[in-house]
Every structure is written in structure tokens, then in C-alpha cells.
Design a protein around this motif. Structure first.
Motif, PDB file in Angstrom:
ATOM      1  N   GLY A 177       0.790  -1.230   0.000  1.00  0.00           N
ATOM      2  CA  GLY A 177       0.000   0.000   0.000  1.00  0.00           C
ATOM      3  C   GLY A 177       0.815   1.269   0.000  1.00  0.00           C
ATOM      4  N   CYS A 178       2.118   1.128  -0.185  1.00  0.00           N
ATOM      5  CA  CYS A 178       3.016   2.273  -0.019  1.00  0.00           C
ATOM      6  C   CYS A 178       2.802   3.341  -1.104  1.00  0.00           C
ATOM      7  CB  CYS A 178       4.463   1.806  -0.035  1.00  0.00           C
ATOM      8  SG  CYS A 178       5.643   3.150   0.197  1.00  0.00           S
ATOM      9  N   VAL A 179       2.741   4.577  -0.661  1.00  0.00           N
ATOM     10  CA  VAL A 179       2.680   5.708  -1.582  1.00  0.00           C
ATOM     11  C   VAL A 179       3.731   6.749  -1.182  1.00  0.00           C
ATOM     12  CG1 VAL A 179       0.270   5.406  -2.233  1.00  0.00           C
ATOM     13  CG2 VAL A 179       0.830   6.738  -0.187  1.00  0.00           C
ATOM     14  N   ALA A 180       4.846   6.252  -0.643  1.00  0.00           N
ATOM     15  CA  ALA A 180       5.843   7.158  -0.084  1.00  0.00           C
ATOM     16  C   ALA A 180       6.667   7.879  -1.142  1.00  0.00           C
ATOM     17  CB  ALA A 180       6.767   6.389   0.862  1.00  0.00           C
ATOM     18  N   CYS A 181       6.643   7.401  -2.373  1.00  0.00           N
ATOM     19  CA  CYS A 181       7.335   8.133  -3.431  1.00  0.00           C
ATOM     20  C   CYS A 181       6.487   8.112  -4.691  1.00  0.00           C
ATOM     21  CB  CYS A 181       8.745   7.581  -3.678  1.00  0.00           C
ATOM     22  SG  CYS A 181       8.815   6.137  -4.748  1.00  0.00           S
ATOM     23  N   GLU A 182       6.920   8.861  -5.690  1.00  0.00           N
ATOM     24  CA  GLU A 182       6.084   9.057  -6.881  1.00  0.00           C
ATOM     25  C   GLU A 182       5.949   7.803  -7.741  1.00  0.00           C
ATOM     26  OE1 GLU A 182       9.415  10.858  -9.972  1.00  0.00           O
ATOM     27  OE2 GLU A 182       8.069  12.207  -8.914  1.00  0.00           O
ATOM     28  N   LEU A 183       6.767   6.795  -7.492  1.00  0.00           N
ATOM     29  CA  LEU A 183       6.657   5.564  -8.277  1.00  0.00           C
ATOM     30  C   LEU A 183       5.340   4.836  -8.015  1.00  0.00           C
ATOM     31  CD1 LEU A 183      10.289   4.120  -8.114  1.00  0.00           C
ATOM     32  CD2 LEU A 183       9.257   5.689  -9.773  1.00  0.00           C
ATOM     33  N   SER A 184       4.704   5.161  -6.914  1.00  0.00           N
ATOM     34  CA  SER A 184       3.410   4.527  -6.614  1.00  0.00           C
ATOM     35  C   SER A 184       2.357   4.916  -7.648  1.00  0.00           C
ATOM     36  CB  SER A 184       2.941   4.929  -5.212  1.00  0.00           C
ATOM     37  OG  SER A 184       2.733   6.332  -5.148  1.00  0.00           O
ATOM     38  N   ALA A 185       2.557   6.049  -8.295  1.00  0.00           N
ATOM     39  CA  ALA A 185       1.547   6.541  -9.243  1.00  0.00           C
ATOM     40  C   ALA A 185       1.591   5.808 -10.579  1.00  0.00           C
ATOM     41  CB  ALA A 185       1.754   8.039  -9.463  1.00  0.00           C
ATOM     42  N   THR A 186       2.728   5.204 -10.894  1.00  0.00           N
ATOM     43  CA  THR A 186       2.874   4.593 -12.223  1.00  0.00           C
ATOM     44  C   THR A 186       3.006   3.075 -12.168  1.00  0.00           C
ATOM     45  OG1 THR A 186       5.244   5.088 -12.066  1.00  0.00           O
ATOM     46  CG2 THR A 186       3.869   6.631 -13.304  1.00  0.00           C
ATOM     47  N   ARG A 187       3.130   2.498 -10.987  1.00  0.00           N
ATOM     48  CA  ARG A 187       3.284   1.042 -10.904  1.00  0.00           C
ATOM     49  C   ARG A 187       1.955   0.340 -11.171  1.00  0.00           C
ATOM     50  NH1 ARG A 187       3.416   1.552  -4.456  1.00  0.00           N
ATOM     51  NH2 ARG A 187       1.195   1.271  -4.073  1.00  0.00           N
ATOM     52  N   SER A 188       2.049  -0.913 -11.612  1.00  0.00           N
ATOM     53  CA  SER A 188       0.869  -1.776 -11.658  1.00  0.00           C
ATOM     54  C   SER A 188       0.668  -2.427 -10.306  1.00  0.00           C
ATOM     55  CB  SER A 188       1.033  -2.862 -12.729  1.00  0.00           C
ATOM     56  OG  SER A 188       1.177  -2.281 -13.995  1.00  0.00           O
ATOM     57  N   ILE A 232      16.160  -3.444  -4.555  1.00  0.00           N
ATOM     58  CA  ILE A 232      16.230  -2.232  -3.737  1.00  0.00           C
ATOM     59  C   ILE A 232      14.885  -1.508  -3.793  1.00  0.00           C
ATOM     60  CG2 ILE A 232      17.262   0.065  -3.546  1.00  0.00           C
ATOM     61  CD1 ILE A 232      19.239  -2.052  -2.761  1.00  0.00           C
ATOM     62  N   MET A 233      14.347  -1.362  -4.997  1.00  0.00           N
ATOM     63  CA  MET A 233      13.085  -0.649  -5.197  1.00  0.00           C
ATOM     64  C   MET A 233      11.949  -1.644  -5.346  1.00  0.00           C
ATOM     65  SD  MET A 233      14.215   2.397  -5.118  1.00  0.00           S
ATOM     66  CE  MET A 233      12.640   3.195  -5.463  1.00  0.00           C
ATOM     67  N   LYS A 234      10.837  -1.342  -4.725  1.00  0.00           N
ATOM     68  CA  LYS A 234       9.684  -2.244  -4.793  1.00  0.00           C
ATOM     69  C   LYS A 234       8.704  -1.858  -5.903  1.00  0.00           C
ATOM     70  CE  LYS A 234      11.442  -4.111  -1.126  1.00  0.00           C
ATOM     71  NZ  LYS A 234      12.459  -5.138  -1.357  1.00  0.00           N
ATOM     72  N   CYS A 235       8.912  -0.713  -6.515  1.00  0.00           N
ATOM     73  CA  CYS A 235       8.050  -0.292  -7.621  1.00  0.00           C
ATOM     74  C   CYS A 235       8.912   0.024  -8.842  1.00  0.00           C
ATOM     75  CB  CYS A 235       7.247   0.963  -7.250  1.00  0.00           C
ATOM     76  SG  CYS A 235       6.170   0.733  -5.823  1.00  0.00           S
ATOM     77  N   ARG A 236       8.321  -0.136 -10.002  1.00  0.00           N
ATOM     78  CA  ARG A 236       9.038   0.057 -11.252  1.00  0.00           C
ATOM     79  C   ARG A 236       9.218   1.535 -11.581  1.00  0.00           C
ATOM     80  NH1 ARG A 236       6.537   0.432 -16.990  1.00  0.00           N
ATOM     81  NH2 ARG A 236       8.412   0.604 -18.242  1.00  0.00           N
ATOM     82  N   THR A 284      15.867   6.496  -1.037  1.00  0.00           N
ATOM     83  CA  THR A 284      15.832   6.797   0.394  1.00  0.00           C
ATOM     84  C   THR A 284      14.517   6.339   1.015  1.00  0.00           C
ATOM     85  OG1 THR A 284      17.280   8.699   0.079  1.00  0.00           O
ATOM     86  CG2 THR A 284      15.966   8.655   2.099  1.00  0.00           C
ATOM     87  N   GLN A 285      13.421   6.517   0.281  1.00  0.00           N
ATOM     88  CA  GLN A 285      12.113   6.103   0.805  1.00  0.00           C
ATOM     89  C   GLN A 285      11.956   4.587   0.821  1.00  0.00           C
ATOM     90  OE1 GLN A 285       9.672   7.974   2.144  1.00  0.00           O
ATOM     91  NE2 GLN A 285      10.970   9.767   1.926  1.00  0.00           N
ATOM     92  N   CYS A 286      12.532   3.912  -0.150  1.00  0.00           N
ATOM     93  CA  CYS A 286      12.254   2.480  -0.330  1.00  0.00           C
ATOM     94  C   CYS A 286      13.264   1.560   0.361  1.00  0.00           C
ATOM     95  CB  CYS A 286      12.211   2.148  -1.821  1.00  0.00           C
ATOM     96  SG  CYS A 286      11.139   0.758  -2.208  1.00  0.00           S
ATOM     97  N   GLU A 287      14.490   1.986   0.474  1.00  0.00           N
ATOM     98  CA  GLU A 287      15.529   1.103   1.005  1.00  0.00           C
ATOM     99  C   GLU A 287      15.217   0.590   2.427  1.00  0.00           C
ATOM    100  OE1 GLU A 287      18.131   1.884   3.364  1.00  0.00           O
ATOM    101  OE2 GLU A 287      19.239   0.016   3.052  1.00  0.00           O
TER     102      GLU A 287
HETATM  103  S1  SF4 Z   1       9.136   2.520  -4.688  1.00  0.00           S
HETATM  104 FE1  SF4 Z   1       9.179   1.942  -2.523  1.00  0.00          FE
HETATM  105  S2  SF4 Z   1       8.933   3.894  -1.413  1.00  0.00           S
HETATM  106 FE2  SF4 Z   1       8.259   4.256  -3.552  1.00  0.00          FE
HETATM  107  S3  SF4 Z   1       6.039   3.878  -3.524  1.00  0.00           S
HETATM  108 FE3  SF4 Z   1       7.033   1.934  -4.105  1.00  0.00          FE
HETATM  109  S4  SF4 Z   1       7.260   0.807  -2.178  1.00  0.00           S
HETATM  110 FE4  SF4 Z   1       6.880   2.971  -1.648  1.00  0.00          FE
END
Ligand code: SF4
Length: 272
Positions: free
Chosen positions: A95-106, A165-169, A182-185
Motif C-alpha cells: 500500500g506504499c505511496v511514499a514516493c512518486e513511483l506509486s503513481a505509475t506502478r501496476s 532495492i526498489m519495490k516499484c518500477r 531513500t524512501q524504499c531502502e
Molecule cells: S518505490 Fe518503494 S517507497 Fe516508492 S512507492 Fe514503491 S514501495 Fe513505496
């Protein structure tokens, strides 16, 4: 462990490259120097339906505030992550939305394998196919990683865990930005703390530089033992990079042999 050299080379698809490298040492050196400035290529699609996924450890009670708002850590975010159990950590990442990658991930890509494994393989970030399937290292790079595992008698899901390292694409498979890392590590940091693997293999530049907090290249970091929060780390090339730089497969094989020897020493020290 008794490994047949030809079998190992075959698993890594090294046999023709090995001969070419010996015949063209100077050329290989030139390629190596150039390779240090290149970016890992995007991960490529592959059917990974047969990949076994080990169950995660039994979940313990997730704090109500985490369940209610798993990705928003308004205060003490790092401290809260450091106290999550495995299931709560998975929920939090999902459910993470801590960085902008949350907006574009599937979807998020947490990791795959045995959470109690001695071996932890860490890559950079999900690619297109990983984003679609929710698993790390699928596609051609994943197939090569599986061959690398087989070269040291390992198998995905068996005493191994694979994460990024990163959980989103990142869009267009770009490098993750420093703020995103920094947000994801901290998620990976918590995974490592819960798993307590004996050895981490950092696959590629981004993984190595993030884990070791350095700007050094893979070439500079490989061949010696490093440490991430007390866990030994060995650096080698990302499988996607190896797909484009065939001569470096021989170096990756050296790294795998080094990792296997190191693991044997770590296991012996534990038993002593
Ligand atoms: S890349 Fe990591 S920190 Fe960024 S939204 Fe995804 S899980 Fe959260």
C-alpha cells in the motif's frame, strides 16, 4: 560440494565466451573499461509461471494503525518499519505511496523465495514484466539469474530469496532517483533484519551502491567482502547487464565461485 566445471560453465552459458575471452584478452579488457560506464539494460519478459514461491513466515498481529494506513508513516516512518513483522511489511509495501513511483506502478514487487534463506540476491528495481507479474527477475535476466543460481547448485525458492532495492518500477526503466531510494531502502533493510541471511549478493551498480553507500563501480567493488548491517556482501554484475556484455559472464562466474566459497566458510564458522 562437487561441481563439474563444464556443467557450471554450461549453466552460465560461458563455454563459447570463455574460449573467446582467452583468445581476445585485450579486447575483453577494453570492453570491461567501457562497461563500467554503461547502465543495466531493462529487464525483459519471460514466463516464470513455474517459479516456486515459498510461503512467508506466519504472520503475527499487525498494528491497527498499520492495517488502516499501511503506507503513510507521518511520523517515525523508519522506526515503524523497523518494528514490522514479515506480513505487516508486505502489507506496508503493497500500500506504499511514499514516493512518486506509486503513481505509475501496476503493483509492488516485494520479493520471492524462502524468507529463511541463507542466500539473499538483491537487484535494482522491477522492470515491465516484473511490474506486471509482481515478481522480481522474470524475463531473460531472470532466466540468466536462474542459471547463475544453478551454477552454484542453488534454485530459486530453495534457500534463496530474491528482492530489489526498489519495490516499484521506475518509468521507462530509468534509474531510481536518490529520494526514491531513500524512501524504499528501509523496506529491504527490514527484510534483511527479519531474514538474517548469511550472505547477500548485490546484483549490479544500483544495488551495490545503495547497500554499500558508495559511488564506486561494480568493477571496483567485486572480488572482496563487504558488509550491509553486519551481513557479508559480495558484488557482481546484474544479469541484464551480462546479457549485453557477454565477456563479463566469466567475471560473474568468478564472483559466484567466490560467493560459494564464502558461504561454505560462513556455514563452517556457524557449525564450529
Ligand atoms: S518505490 Fe518503494 S517507497 Fe516508492 S512507492 Fe514503491 S514501495 Fe513505496
Amino acid at each position: 560440494m562437487s561441481l563439474n566445471r563444464d556443467d557450471m560453465l554450461r549453466e552460465l552459458e560461458l563455454l563459447p565466451v570463455w574460449k573467446l575471452r582467452e583468445a581476445s584478452a585485450a579486447k575483453a579488457q577494453a570492453v570491461d573499461a567501457k562497461a563500467q560506464t554503461q547502465q543495466p539494460e531493462p529487464l525483459m519478459p519471460q514466463n516464470a509461471d513455474e517459479v516456486p514461491v515459498a510461503p512467508v513466515p506466519e504472520a503475527v498481529e499487525v498494528p491497527a494503525e498499520v492495517k488502516a494506513e499501511p503506507a503513510v508513516f507521518a511520523e517515525n516512518r523508519l522506526e515503524q518499519i523497523r518494528h514490522l513483522d514479515w506480513q505487516a511489511l508486505q502489507d506496508c509495501v503493497q500500500g506504499c505511496v511514499a514516493c512518486e513511483l506509486s503513481a505509475t506502478r501496476s503493483q509492488t514487487v516485494f520479493g520471492v523465495g524462502d524468507p529463511h534463506a541463507e542466500w539473499l540476491f538483491v537487484g535494482e528495481a522491477p522492470g515491465v514484466e516484473e511490474d506486471r507479474k509482481g515478481e522480481p527477475f522474470v524475463g531473460q535476466a531472470g532466466k540468466l539469474l536462474d542459471n547463475m543460481l544453478a551454477a552454484i547448485k542453488l534454485k530459486r525458492g530453495h534457500n534463496t530469496y530474491i528482492a530489489n532495492i526498489m519495490k516499484c518500477r521506475p518509468p521507462e526503466n530509468r534509474d531510481p532517483h536518490r529520494g526514491e531510494v531513500t524512501q524504499c531502502e528501509p523496506f529491504l533493510e527490514r527484510q534483511v533484519a527479519l531474514m538474517q541471511p548469511k550472505l547477500i549478493l548485490a546484483l549490479g551498480r544500483v544495488a551495490a551502491q545503495t547497500l554499500l553507500q558508495t559511488d564506486a563501480t561494480v568493477a571496483e567493488l567485486r572480488g572482496r567482502l563487504h558488509s550491509y548491517n553486519g551481513v557479508p556482501v559480495i558484488v557482481t554484475y546484474h544479469p541484464a547487464y551480462l546479457l549485453r556484455n557477454l565477456t563479463d559472464k566469466a567475471k560473474a562466474w568468478e564472483d559466484l565461485c567466490y560467493a560459494r566459497r564464502t558461504m561454505q566458510e560462513l556455514q563452517a564458522a556457524t557449525q564450529a
